[in-house]
Every structure is written in structure tokens, then in C-alpha cells.
Scaffold this motif. Sequence first.
Motif, PDB file in Angstrom:
ATOM      1  N   VAL A 128       0.853  -1.176   0.000  1.00  0.00           N
ATOM      2  CA  VAL A 128       0.000   0.000   0.000  1.00  0.00           C
ATOM      3  C   VAL A 128       0.897   1.237   0.000  1.00  0.00           C
ATOM      4  O   VAL A 128       1.855   1.313   0.769  1.00  0.00           O
ATOM      5  CB  VAL A 128      -0.928   0.000   1.238  1.00  0.00           C
ATOM      6  N   SER A 129       0.571   2.191  -0.841  1.00  0.00           N
ATOM      7  CA  SER A 129       1.401   3.394  -0.921  1.00  0.00           C
ATOM      8  C   SER A 129       1.240   4.245   0.339  1.00  0.00           C
ATOM      9  O   SER A 129       0.228   4.158   1.042  1.00  0.00           O
ATOM     10  CB  SER A 129       1.026   4.215  -2.152  1.00  0.00           C
ATOM     11  N   LEU A 130       2.224   5.060   0.571  1.00  0.00           N
ATOM     12  CA  LEU A 130       2.175   5.969   1.718  1.00  0.00           C
ATOM     13  C   LEU A 130       0.976   6.908   1.599  1.00  0.00           C
ATOM     14  O   LEU A 130       0.285   7.168   2.592  1.00  0.00           O
ATOM     15  CB  LEU A 130       3.477   6.771   1.812  1.00  0.00           C
TER      16      LEU A 130
ATOM     17  N   ALA B  63      -4.202   8.637   3.626  1.00  0.00           N
ATOM     18  CA  ALA B  63      -5.598   8.956   3.332  1.00  0.00           C
ATOM     19  C   ALA B  63      -6.545   8.256   4.311  1.00  0.00           C
ATOM     20  O   ALA B  63      -7.628   8.765   4.602  1.00  0.00           O
ATOM     21  CB  ALA B  63      -5.933   8.573   1.897  1.00  0.00           C
ATOM     22  N   ALA B  64      -6.125   7.135   4.841  1.00  0.00           N
ATOM     23  CA  ALA B  64      -6.944   6.399   5.807  1.00  0.00           C
ATOM     24  C   ALA B  64      -6.897   7.023   7.199  1.00  0.00           C
ATOM     25  O   ALA B  64      -7.679   6.659   8.067  1.00  0.00           O
ATOM     26  CB  ALA B  64      -6.489   4.949   5.871  1.00  0.00           C
TER      27      ALA B  64
ATOM     28  N   GLU C  37      -2.663  12.832   8.072  1.00  0.00           N
ATOM     29  CA  GLU C  37      -2.447  13.409   6.739  1.00  0.00           C
ATOM     30  C   GLU C  37      -2.362  14.935   6.819  1.00  0.00           C
ATOM     31  O   GLU C  37      -1.489  15.555   6.205  1.00  0.00           O
ATOM     32  CB  GLU C  37      -3.578  12.988   5.799  1.00  0.00           C
ATOM     33  N   ARG C  38      -3.256  15.560   7.603  1.00  0.00           N
ATOM     34  CA  ARG C  38      -3.220  17.023   7.778  1.00  0.00           C
ATOM     35  C   ARG C  38      -1.921  17.467   8.425  1.00  0.00           C
ATOM     36  O   ARG C  38      -1.316  18.464   8.020  1.00  0.00           O
ATOM     37  CB  ARG C  38      -4.396  17.473   8.645  1.00  0.00           C
ATOM     38  N   ARG C  39      -1.498  16.738   9.444  1.00  0.00           N
ATOM     39  CA  ARG C  39      -0.282  17.121  10.163  1.00  0.00           C
ATOM     40  C   ARG C  39       0.961  16.956   9.293  1.00  0.00           C
ATOM     41  O   ARG C  39       1.847  17.806   9.306  1.00  0.00           O
ATOM     42  CB  ARG C  39      -0.137  16.297  11.447  1.00  0.00           C
ATOM     43  N   VAL C  40       1.039  15.879   8.545  1.00  0.00           N
ATOM     44  CA  VAL C  40       2.185  15.666   7.654  1.00  0.00           C
ATOM     45  C   VAL C  40       2.205  16.754   6.586  1.00  0.00           C
ATOM     46  O   VAL C  40       3.273  17.288   6.247  1.00  0.00           O
ATOM     47  CB  VAL C  40       2.158  14.252   7.029  1.00  0.00           C
ATOM     48  N   SER C  41       1.059  17.124   6.090  1.00  0.00           N
ATOM     49  CA  SER C  41       0.972  18.201   5.106  1.00  0.00           C
ATOM     50  C   SER C  41       1.485  19.517   5.685  1.00  0.00           C
ATOM     51  O   SER C  41       2.219  20.258   5.019  1.00  0.00           O
ATOM     52  CB  SER C  41      -0.466  18.347   4.623  1.00  0.00           C
ATOM     53  N   ALA C  42       1.118  19.808   6.927  1.00  0.00           N
ATOM     54  CA  ALA C  42       1.587  21.034   7.581  1.00  0.00           C
ATOM     55  C   ALA C  42       3.106  21.014   7.756  1.00  0.00           C
ATOM     56  O   ALA C  42       3.772  22.036   7.557  1.00  0.00           O
ATOM     57  CB  ALA C  42       0.897  21.208   8.936  1.00  0.00           C
TER      58      ALA C  42
END
Length: 94
Positions: free
Chosen positions: A5-7, A12-13, A18-23
Motif C-alpha cells: 500500500v502506498s504511503l 488517506a486512511a 495526513e493534515r499534520r504531515v501536510s503542515a
Amino acid sequence: MSSPVSLADRLAAHPILERRVSALLDIVEAESGQLDRASDAEETVIQNLRSMGNELLTDWGACKENQKFSEACLKHPDSKVRKKTLIGSALTEK
């Protein structure tokens, strides 16, 4: 054998993560425009990591609590099981 499974799919799950990594990526990519000094960037990263850890552990704890409650209901489907709420305990029948 299952395909890896891709990162991106894994993130996305988990929308909180996901929000924190984006920040964090915004900081690294200097898109925020507000961080001119390394010490400011360091403090921002530290604050983001602390908040992320707190949110993730809170979410993890809630999942574990729900999992244990579900297991108890499966073991004793005919009994009345109590689940604590913020203001007391609610009687739940399965």
C-alpha cells in the motif's frame, strides 16, 4: 501475496495524520512564508509534532476503547454492557 500500500493511501486512511504531515511539509518547503529563521522553523516543527502526537494518541486510545467495548459485546451478546460517557454511564443493549 498482497500488493504494498502506498504511503499516500495509508495517510488517506488517517486524516488527522495526513493534515499534520501536510503542515510539516509546508514548513519544509517554506510555503508558509513566515519562517525566516531556523529557530522559528524549529519551534513550529516541534509544536506541530507535539500536537500531532497528542491527537494521534487520543485517537488511538478511543479506537482501543471502542475495540474492547465491541469485543465485550461479542463475548456476552445477551447481557447488558455499560459504556462510560463523559457524564456517567449509559446502558447499552446489544
